[in-house]
Design a protein around this motif. Structure first.
Motif, PDB file in Angstrom:
ATOM      1  N   VAL A  62      -0.261  -0.791  13.530  1.00  0.00           N
ATOM      2  CA  VAL A  62       0.836  -1.171  12.634  1.00  0.00           C
ATOM      3  C   VAL A  62       1.741   0.046  12.479  1.00  0.00           C
ATOM      4  CG1 VAL A  62      -0.358  -2.969  11.324  1.00  0.00           C
ATOM      5  CG2 VAL A  62      -0.623  -0.588  10.627  1.00  0.00           C
ATOM      6  N   THR A  63       2.996  -0.190  12.187  1.00  0.00           N
ATOM      7  CA  THR A  63       3.931   0.921  11.994  1.00  0.00           C
ATOM      8  C   THR A  63       4.062   1.182  10.499  1.00  0.00           C
ATOM      9  OG1 THR A  63       5.097   0.135  13.947  1.00  0.00           O
ATOM     10  CG2 THR A  63       6.224   1.780  12.598  1.00  0.00           C
ATOM     11  N   ARG A  64       3.759   2.376  10.086  1.00  0.00           N
ATOM     12  CA  ARG A  64       3.732   2.709   8.661  1.00  0.00           C
ATOM     13  C   ARG A  64       4.465   4.021   8.376  1.00  0.00           C
ATOM     14  NH1 ARG A  64      -0.239  -0.514   5.981  1.00  0.00           N
ATOM     15  NH2 ARG A  64       0.114  -2.534   6.948  1.00  0.00           N
ATOM     16  N   ARG A  65       4.618   4.308   7.087  1.00  0.00           N
ATOM     17  CA  ARG A  65       5.166   5.606   6.682  1.00  0.00           C
ATOM     18  C   ARG A  65       4.104   6.659   6.968  1.00  0.00           C
ATOM     19  NH1 ARG A  65       9.068   4.617   1.787  1.00  0.00           N
ATOM     20  NH2 ARG A  65       8.892   6.831   1.347  1.00  0.00           N
ATOM     21  N   ILE A  66       4.482   7.679   7.735  1.00  0.00           N
ATOM     22  CA  ILE A  66       3.535   8.749   8.028  1.00  0.00           C
ATOM     23  C   ILE A  66       3.663   9.848   6.968  1.00  0.00           C
ATOM     24  CG2 ILE A  66       2.868  10.519   9.705  1.00  0.00           C
ATOM     25  CD1 ILE A  66       2.269   7.763  10.759  1.00  0.00           C
ATOM     26  N   ARG A  67       4.882  10.225   6.695  1.00  0.00           N
ATOM     27  CA  ARG A  67       5.098  11.273   5.686  1.00  0.00           C
ATOM     28  C   ARG A  67       6.569  11.312   5.304  1.00  0.00           C
ATOM     29  NH1 ARG A  67       4.990  17.234   8.267  1.00  0.00           N
ATOM     30  NH2 ARG A  67       5.988  17.563   6.274  1.00  0.00           N
ATOM     31  N   ASP A  68       6.842  11.887   4.125  1.00  0.00           N
ATOM     32  CA  ASP A  68       8.213  12.286   3.845  1.00  0.00           C
ATOM     33  C   ASP A  68       8.128  13.659   3.200  1.00  0.00           C
ATOM     34  OD1 ASP A  68       7.932  11.972   0.995  1.00  0.00           O
ATOM     35  OD2 ASP A  68       8.196   9.827   1.286  1.00  0.00           O
ATOM     36  N   THR A  71       9.797  -4.881  -1.841  1.00  0.00           N
ATOM     37  CA  THR A  71       8.710  -4.273  -2.607  1.00  0.00           C
ATOM     38  C   THR A  71       9.278  -4.191  -4.020  1.00  0.00           C
ATOM     39  OG1 THR A  71       9.532  -2.053  -2.077  1.00  0.00           O
ATOM     40  CG2 THR A  71       7.776  -2.912  -0.680  1.00  0.00           C
ATOM     41  N   ALA A  72       9.280  -5.329  -4.700  1.00  0.00           N
ATOM     42  CA  ALA A  72      10.100  -5.501  -5.899  1.00  0.00           C
ATOM     43  C   ALA A  72       9.708  -4.575  -7.048  1.00  0.00           C
ATOM     44  CB  ALA A  72      10.020  -6.948  -6.342  1.00  0.00           C
ATOM     45  N   GLN A  73      10.737  -4.213  -7.807  1.00  0.00           N
ATOM     46  CA  GLN A  73      10.545  -3.303  -8.931  1.00  0.00           C
ATOM     47  C   GLN A  73      10.389  -4.078 -10.247  1.00  0.00           C
ATOM     48  OE1 GLN A  73      13.594  -3.330  -7.221  1.00  0.00           O
ATOM     49  NE2 GLN A  73      12.901  -1.979  -5.606  1.00  0.00           N
ATOM     50  N   GLY A  74       9.461  -3.651 -11.061  1.00  0.00           N
ATOM     51  CA  GLY A  74       9.327  -4.199 -12.404  1.00  0.00           C
ATOM     52  C   GLY A  74       8.998  -3.054 -13.345  1.00  0.00           C
ATOM     53  N   LYS A  75       9.748  -2.950 -14.443  1.00  0.00           N
ATOM     54  CA  LYS A  75       9.545  -1.830 -15.366  1.00  0.00           C
ATOM     55  C   LYS A  75       8.167  -1.964 -16.025  1.00  0.00           C
ATOM     56  CE  LYS A  75      13.139  -0.820 -17.863  1.00  0.00           C
ATOM     57  NZ  LYS A  75      14.116  -0.981 -18.961  1.00  0.00           N
ATOM     58  N   SER A 108       5.410  -7.708  -3.445  1.00  0.00           N
ATOM     59  CA  SER A 108       5.813  -7.227  -2.120  1.00  0.00           C
ATOM     60  C   SER A 108       5.493  -8.265  -1.053  1.00  0.00           C
ATOM     61  CB  SER A 108       5.073  -5.937  -1.792  1.00  0.00           C
ATOM     62  OG  SER A 108       5.259  -4.977  -2.821  1.00  0.00           O
ATOM     63  N   GLY A 109       6.472  -8.514  -0.183  1.00  0.00           N
ATOM     64  CA  GLY A 109       6.249  -9.453   0.922  1.00  0.00           C
ATOM     65  C   GLY A 109       7.564 -10.028   1.394  1.00  0.00           C
ATOM     66  N   GLY A 151       0.817  -1.210   0.000  1.00  0.00           N
ATOM     67  CA  GLY A 151       0.000   0.000   0.000  1.00  0.00           C
ATOM     68  C   GLY A 151       0.850   1.258   0.000  1.00  0.00           C
ATOM     69  N   LEU A 152       0.176   2.411  -0.063  1.00  0.00           N
ATOM     70  CA  LEU A 152       0.858   3.706  -0.184  1.00  0.00           C
ATOM     71  C   LEU A 152       1.800   4.002   0.985  1.00  0.00           C
ATOM     72  CD1 LEU A 152      -1.962   6.105  -1.384  1.00  0.00           C
ATOM     73  CD2 LEU A 152       0.230   5.732  -2.536  1.00  0.00           C
ATOM     74  N   ASP A 153       1.465   3.481   2.167  1.00  0.00           N
ATOM     75  CA  ASP A 153       2.273   3.821   3.346  1.00  0.00           C
ATOM     76  C   ASP A 153       3.178   2.667   3.766  1.00  0.00           C
ATOM     77  OD1 ASP A 153       0.354   2.092   4.267  1.00  0.00           O
ATOM     78  OD2 ASP A 153      -0.467   3.432   5.801  1.00  0.00           O
ATOM     79  N   GLU A 154       3.454   1.735   2.833  1.00  0.00           N
ATOM     80  CA  GLU A 154       4.287   0.587   3.183  1.00  0.00           C
ATOM     81  C   GLU A 154       5.609   0.621   2.431  1.00  0.00           C
ATOM     82  OE1 GLU A 154       1.940  -3.155   4.259  1.00  0.00           O
ATOM     83  OE2 GLU A 154       0.996  -2.476   2.411  1.00  0.00           O
ATOM     84  N   ASP A 155       6.625   0.082   3.050  1.00  0.00           N
ATOM     85  CA  ASP A 155       7.905  -0.130   2.381  1.00  0.00           C
ATOM     86  C   ASP A 155       8.605  -1.279   3.104  1.00  0.00           C
ATOM     87  OD1 ASP A 155       9.085   0.914   4.693  1.00  0.00           O
ATOM     88  OD2 ASP A 155       9.411   2.893   3.828  1.00  0.00           O
ATOM     89  N   VAL A 156       9.866  -1.539   2.746  1.00  0.00           N
ATOM     90  CA  VAL A 156      10.565  -2.685   3.331  1.00  0.00           C
ATOM     91  C   VAL A 156      10.730  -2.520   4.845  1.00  0.00           C
ATOM     92  CG1 VAL A 156      12.859  -3.757   3.444  1.00  0.00           C
ATOM     93  CG2 VAL A 156      11.663  -3.571   1.270  1.00  0.00           C
TER      94      VAL A 156
END
Lengths: 353, 135
Positions: free
Chosen positions: B107-113, A147-151, A162-163, A51-56
């Motif tokens: 859950v811990t998430r991105r709040i902002r950058d 959060t794998a990249q694919g062109k 992602s996972g 989702g928008l607020d997720e990353d590794v």
């Protein structure tokens, strides 16, 4: 050549494990609709999308919390928090420090980020086994997450997902699964890469199969089984790196495994290729259902290229502890389908000017 | 961006680390070293479970600076299992409607950058619908 297998000085095993798979799914039919006129079918049914607020970092934190819940231990006992990924949020600033702080580990720890394409996570796991196996520390955490990249338009866009999963290695007497040995097979093979500051990886088309994926997985798996004196029928489960559905099935056949042994850990058809997370989240799906005494072979693959093969035997401690955190299947079942436009927004593929 | 301001409160932001009052047992969040219940000094660290329910909520269609990327998003008052009410974004709703009383978990998430992909990324707590099997 003998003596190739890595064995620990003291018995070690997996004390806790935890998966994380984000909620959103992009069906292959959506990629096909946009880029192939709806004619392509893609090598998986659908893939998991962060989702928008997720990353590794955020995904690793959740997997790590699940691993701690199953380990039933305080995070302050960890001596290392290592995260393998090809999607670390920062180029310079470790993922591991944020994850460690969020789970309450440290500051007396090793923390670093590992990079070896799709086997960065299992490389971190080998290091964790080494740290604990040598007696330098009692507990170490290794995470494989992407959060794998694919062109856009590339074949990889069907699968880049992602996972991942987190593992806590510790002394064997408290383990859910005991470590019997590992073997790594590594060569310089230019099958897939991403240069510094590039957004998307490049790959050598069909070169990614025989000389890369199959060669390394088969050599690693074969050597480990030879050295441990095991055969395919000794294992209840086998998990291979899974860039698509067919590659791990064929790798399994080449090593003498049946579809029955492979299917539990084969998640690529429903979550895609989670890169550094792929083999490890396959293993978490196996541990979710494995019985005491079951033997498990895991072989990862990372482009560039190399494979890590592991041999595990599940203990009776699995029963009481596996339900202390969400199972891999719970994350797969938590599914919201998205269209290509939403995917493009979520993954930052829209140029905002 | 003001890095020290975010850095100073990272423990409470990342993991809902608050305080418990040694005099009256009240659980305190955010930590403030003085118990809002009995007025005594309260500096004992307490890790909240992260479980709670939606007490009230609204949907943001016009965000403050730095939060535009996630629009539209829901913000809720979450009543934590241990008592305190916290304000936080809801996330991972998918196509689920938000309802008052809905069980949620932290859950811990991105709040902002800072938007130009050069500054630090701020992480912190949000709440999502509780995953049933994780109860």
């Amino acid at each position: 050549m003998s003596g190739r297998v890595l064995k620990s000085n003291r018995p070690v095993g997996i004390i806790g494990y935890g998966a994380y798979i984000p909620r959103y799914r992009l069906p292959a039919s959506e990629v096909s609709r946009v880029w192939e006129g709806g004619k392509g079918s893609g090598p998986v049914k659908e893939k998991a999308v962060a989702g928008l607020d997720e990353d590794v970092i955020t995904m690793s934190i959740e997997a790590a919390r699940n691993a701690l819940a199953r380990a039933q231990m305080d995070a302050s006992l960890l001596r290392a928090v290592w995260v393998g990924s090809e999607s670390h949020p920062y180029a310079v600033k470790p993922t591991g420090t944020v994850v460690a702080e969020a789970i309450g580990a440290g500051p007396s720890i090793e923390a670093a980020d590992w990079e070896f394409a799709c086997k960065a996570g299992t490389e971190a796991l080998v290091a964790a086994i080494s740290l604990v196996g040598s007696g330098m520390g009692d507990y170490a955490m290794a995470i494989g997450m992407d959060t794998a990249q694919g062109k856009p338009g590339d074949q990889l866009e069907y699968t880049a997902a992602s996972g991942g999963a987190a593992y806590i290695v510790g002394p064997a007497e408290n383990a859910l699964a005991v470590f019997n040995g590992s073997y790594s097979y590594v060569t310089d093979t230019p099958d897939f890469w991403r240069r510094a500051n590039q957004k998307y990886p490049e790959h050598g088309q069909r070169f990614t199969g025989e000389p890369a994926y199959f060669k390394h997985i088969v050599e690693a798996g074969k050597a480990l089984m030879e050295e441990l004196g095991t055969r395919a029928e000794d294992y209840r489960f086998a998990v291979f790196h899974q860039p698509n559905t067919k590659f791990p099935q064929r790798a399994g056949q080449l090593l003498g495994f049946s579809d029955e042994q492979i299917k539990t850990g084969l998640l690529a058809p429903v979550i895609g290729n989670t890169y550094a997370g792929a083999a490890l989240v396959g293993l978490s799906a196996v541990l979710d259902v494995a019985q005491p005494g079951d033997r498990i072979l895991v072989v990862s693959f990372g482009s560039g290229a190399g494979s890590d093969a592991f041999d595990w035997v599940v203990t009776d401690k699995i029963e009481a502890r596996r339900n202390l955190a969400p199972r891999t299947a719970d994350y797969i079942a938590r599914r919201t389908e998205i269209d290509y436009a939403t995917y493009a927004r979520f993954r930052g593929k829209i140029d905002m000017g | 961006m003001e890095n020290p301001r975010h850095w100073r409160i990272r423990k409470q932001r990342y993991a809902l680390v608050g305080e418990v009052c040694p005099h009256c047992e009240a659980k305190i969040f955010p930590p403030r070293d003085v118990c809002p219940n009995c007025g005594g000094e309260a500096k004992t660290q307490f890790n909240f479970s992260g479980k709670g329910t939606v007490f009230s909520f609204t949907v943001m269609n016009d965000a403050p600076a730095g939060y535009e990327k996630n629009l539209p998003y829901a913000v809720a008052l979450v009543k934590l299992e241990e008592g305190p009410i916290v304000t936080a974004q809801l996330t991972d709703l998918g196509d689920q409607p938000v309802q008052i009383g809905m069980p949620v978990e932290m859950v811990t998430r991105r709040i902002r950058d800072d938007g130009d992909e050069k500054g630090i990324i701020v992480y912190g707590y949000k709440f999502r619908p509780a995953m049933s099997s994780a109860q």
